[in-house]
Design an enzyme around this catalytic site. Structure first.
Site, PDB file in Angstrom:
ATOM      1  N   GLU A 211     111.568  92.261  84.191  1.00 34.93           N
ATOM      2  CA  GLU A 211     111.692  92.212  82.734  1.00 34.93           C
ATOM      3  C   GLU A 211     112.776  91.235  82.309  1.00 34.93           C
ATOM      4  O   GLU A 211     113.794  91.082  82.995  1.00 34.93           O
ATOM      5  CB  GLU A 211     112.009  93.610  82.195  1.00 34.93           C
ATOM      6  CG  GLU A 211     110.935  94.628  82.520  1.00 34.93           C
ATOM      7  CD  GLU A 211     111.341  96.070  82.262  1.00 34.93           C
ATOM      8  OE1 GLU A 211     110.455  96.939  82.268  1.00 34.93           O
ATOM      9  OE2 GLU A 211     112.549  96.325  82.056  1.00 34.93           O
TER      10      GLU A 211
ATOM     11  N   GLU B  50     101.449  98.413  78.779  1.00 36.52           N
ATOM     12  CA  GLU B  50     101.583  99.176  80.017  1.00 36.52           C
ATOM     13  C   GLU B  50     102.029 100.594  79.687  1.00 36.52           C
ATOM     14  O   GLU B  50     102.656 100.834  78.655  1.00 36.52           O
ATOM     15  CB  GLU B  50     102.609  98.546  80.968  1.00 36.52           C
ATOM     16  CG  GLU B  50     102.129  97.286  81.654  1.00 36.52           C
ATOM     17  CD  GLU B  50     103.071  96.837  82.769  1.00 36.52           C
ATOM     18  OE1 GLU B  50     104.114  97.512  82.976  1.00 36.52           O
ATOM     19  OE2 GLU B  50     102.768  95.833  83.425  1.00 36.52           O
TER      20      GLU B  50
END
Length: 547
Positions: free
Chosen positions: A254, A455
Site C-alpha cells: 500500500e 477488496e
C-alpha cells in the site's frame, strides 16, 4: 495560521488542497484496456540473460511450450463487475515450483465454473531477485500464470516489493531480497525508524528513494529494473492473459508509511493504534531538516512532532492530536504534515512515472493500493491516517491529492474495507468509520474519473459481508455513464470451497456480474461447459481441499 508559501518549495512537493467535497459531479470514464480474444504460444526461455527460466533448469526440455487461451469471446463478456480471487501468498516455492499443483488446477477450474474472471498473483521481490541484484528467477510464476490461463482465467500480477509475514517462524514468511537485507545490516537507516529507534523492515524507507544505497542502485532503480524484466519476460501474456499489474508502494503493498507493523492492523485492538511517524532514519531527517531550513524554521527540522502520545493512548489526551487545540492544526503541524504526506506523494509519483513508461503500449491496466486506515475517522485530527502519511482531517481532504496523482498516470485505485460496516465496528470503537473512509475515497476516485478495484479486509464468506460489498460498489458506480469497477476477493483458501461458503460465494459472483456471465458457454482443457441454467455451486466437489 495558514502556511501560504509552503507549496512554493518544490523540494517539499506539496500543494494546498480544498476541503472535502460533498457531492458527486458528472463524470465519464473510458476504460484503459481492451479485452482480446486470442491464443498465444510462448516458450519458457526468458528474455533477460540475467533471468533464470524453466528451460535453464531442465536441459532435456528446452523446447517446452505453453498454450495460452483467452477463455471467452468478447461478445460473451459480462456487463457487470468482474470478480478476481487473490491466491495464497505461498502459491509458489523458492526454486520455481507451483505448490500443490493438482489442487491448484482443480481450484482454478472451480473458479471458472463459478464465473470468476481471474486470479490475483502476488509476485514477490524477495523470491524473484532473492540471491543477487539483477538476477531474476521467474520460473514458478511462469508455471502458475500458464496454469491459470489453461483453465480459462485472467491474471492480475501484484508486484510486491515488501516483506510478507512476521518472521522465520511464519509459514508465509517472505523477507526482502537477501542482498537487500545485507545492505540494511551495513546501513540500518535504509529501513524506516520511529522516534524510539525501532526499525521497520517491511519496506525500504522512501527517504533514500533516489540514493544509490543498494549496491550502486537506488531503490527506485531496483523497482524499475524488476518491472522492466517482468515486462520483457511476460510480454506475450500482457494484455491477453495478464490484464492488470498492481505495483507495490509500501508495507502490505500500500502507498503509506508503516505506522505500525502490518500484522497489527488486523488485530482486534487495532482500533486504538495511533501509529508512529516514520521519519527518524537519517535520510528522512535530512529531507525534513533541509525543508525546515528552506522554510526559515530550522527548529522544525529536528524530528517528528512532540506530544504525539503513545501508540495506544486516547488521542484527546495527546498534545498533537487532540481536537480543540492540538498542534496538528497549527502552523508547525501544517508544515510537518505537508512535508510528511508530500514525501509519500513524491514516492508514489516516482513509481507511477516509471511504471507508466515501462508498461506503455502493453494494454495492461496499472493500479496501486491505498491503505484502509479507518479507526480514528470520527475524530477531528484522524491520527492513524496522519501517521500513515494521509494528511486527511475534518477540514482537509487527504485522498484527493492521491487520486489526482494516480489519475495523471492512468492508474486504477485499489482499496479495501468494502466488506466492513460501521454498525459492526462502532461497538468496538466509536471513533471508527470504515464506511465513512471508503465513501470519501470513492468520491475522490469519481471526481478524478479513476477506475476502482475493491477488496475485502477479512476473508469472510457470510451473506452480510457480500451484501456490503455490493452496496459500496453501487455507491461508486451509480450515476456514472461507464463505471469501471472490479473486485478482488481476498483470498482463496480451503474454507472457500466448503459447500455453504461456496454457494454464497458463487451467488455473490453472479450478483456482481448481473448474471450475464452464464449466457456464455465456456470450453477449455478442463472439460467444463457452462450454460445459463448451470448451478455453479455443484462444481465445489471438483476442487480439492486447498490447504
Amino acid at each position: 495560521m495558514a502556511i501560504a508559501t509552503f507549496s512554493t518549495y518544490s523540494f517539499c512537493c506539496t500543494r494546498t488542497e480544498p476541503a472535502r467535497l460533498t457531492r458527486f459531479p458528472s463524470t465519464h470514464y473510458s476504460p484503459h484496456s481492451q479485452r482480446l480474444h486470442s491464443r498465444v504460444s510462448i516458450t519458457t526461455r526468458l528474455n533477460s540473460s540475467n533471468s533464470v527460466s524453466p528451460a535453464d533448469s531442465n536441459n532435456n526440455n528446452n523446447n517446452r511450450k505453453y498454450e495460452l487461451h483467452d477463455g471467452t469471446s468478447m461478445q460473451s463478456r459480462r456487463s457487470g463487475s468482474p470478480v478476481f480471487v487473490k491466491l495464497p501468498e505461498d502459491s509458489t516455492w523458492v526454486g520455481g515450483k507451483v505448490r500443490r499443483r493438482k489442487a491448484m488446477a482443480q481450484s482454478f477450474k472451480a473458479l471458472v465454473a463459478a464465473g470468476v474472471e481471474g486470479v490475483v498473483v502476488e509476485v514477490w521481490w524477495g523470491m524473484v531477485e532473492r540471491e543477487s541484484p539483477g538476477v531474476y528467477d521467474w520460473r514458478g510464476y511462469v508455471d502458475l500464470i500458464a496454469l491459470a490461463s489453461s483453465c480459462g482465467l485472467k491474471v492480475r500480477a501484484s508486484l510486491a516489493f515488501h516483506q510478507c509475514g512476521t518472521g522465520s517462524g511464519d509459514p508465509n514468511w517472505i523477507p526482502l531480497p537477501l542482498w537487500v537485507l545485507e545492505e540494511i545490516d551495513k546501513d540500518p537507516d535504509i529501513a524506516y525508524s520511529d522516534r524510539f529507534g525501532r526499525r521497520n523492515m517491511e519496506y525500504i524507507s522512501l527517504g533514500c528513494d533516489i540514493l544509490p544505497v543498494l549496491r550502486g542502485r537506488s531503490p527506485i532503480q531496483a523497482y524499475t529494473d524488476f518491472m522492466r524484466n517482468f515486462r520483457d519476460t511476460f510480454r506475450p501474456f500482457l494484455g491477453v492473459i495478464i490484464t492488470g499489474v498492481q505495483v507495490g508502494m509500501g508495507p502490505a503493498g500500500e502507498l503509506r508509511y508503516p505506522l505500525c507493523p502490518s500484522q497489527k492492523l488486523s488485530w482486534a485492538w487495532r482500533s486504538r493504534e495511533l501509529g508512529e511517524f516514520q521519519c527518524y532514519d537519517k535520510y528522512m531527517l535530512a529531507s525534513l531538516n533541509a525543508c525546515a531550513r528552506e522554510f526559515g524554521m530550522r527548529e522544525w527540522g529536528n524530528g517528528g512532532p512532540i506530544g504525539a502520545g503513545n501508540l495506544m493512548q486516547d488521542p484527546e489526551h495527546t498534545e498533537f492530536f487532540r481536537s480543540n487545540d492540538g498542534s496538528w492544526n497549527t502552523a508547525y503541524g501544517s508544515f510537518f504534515l505537508q512535508w510528511y504526506s508530500g514525501m509519500l506523494l513524491l514516492h508514489g509519483e516516482r513509481i507511477c512515472r516509471e511504471t507508466e513508461t515501462i508498461f506503455r503500449g502493453t494494454r495492461v491496466n496499472t493500479s496501486a493500493k491505498v491503505g484502509g486506515i479507518h479507526w480514528h475517522y470520527g475524530t477531528q485530527s484522524h491520527p492513524s491516517e496522519l501517521t500513515a502519511g494521509y494528511y486527511n482531517t475534518s477540514t482537509r481532504d487527504g485522498y484527493l491529492p492521491i487520486a489526482r496523482m494516480f489519475g495523471r498516470y492512468g492508474f486504477t485505485i485499489c482499496c479495501s474495507c468494502f466488506d466492513m460496516r460501521d454498525v459492526d465496528e462502532k461497538p468496538l470503537n466509536p471513533l471508527s468509520s470504515p464506511e465513512g473512509y471508503l465513501r470519501q475515497l470513492l468520491l475522490a476516485a469519481r471526481v478524478c474519473d479513476i477506475p476502482l478495484e475493491g477488496e475485502n479486509s477479512a476473508t469472510s464468506l457470510d451473506d452480510t459481508s457480500f451484501q456490503q460489498v455490493l452496496k459500496m460498489s453501487k455507491f461508486y458506480s451509480d450515476g456514472l455513464d461507464k463505471p469501471s469497477f472490479s473486485f478482488n476477493f481476498v483470498r482463496m483458501d480451503k474454507n472457500m470451497f466448503e459447500y455453504h461458503n461456496w454457494v454464497r460465494f458463487t451467488r455473490f459472483v453472479r450478483q456482481m456480474s448481473d448474471g450475464n456471465i452464464f449466457r456464455s458457454k465456456l470450453d477449455f482443457r478442463g472439460g467444463i461447459r457452462l450454460s445459463s441454467t448451470f448451478d455453479a455451486s455443484r462444481v465445489v466437489g471438483m476442487a480439492f481441499a486447498y490447504c
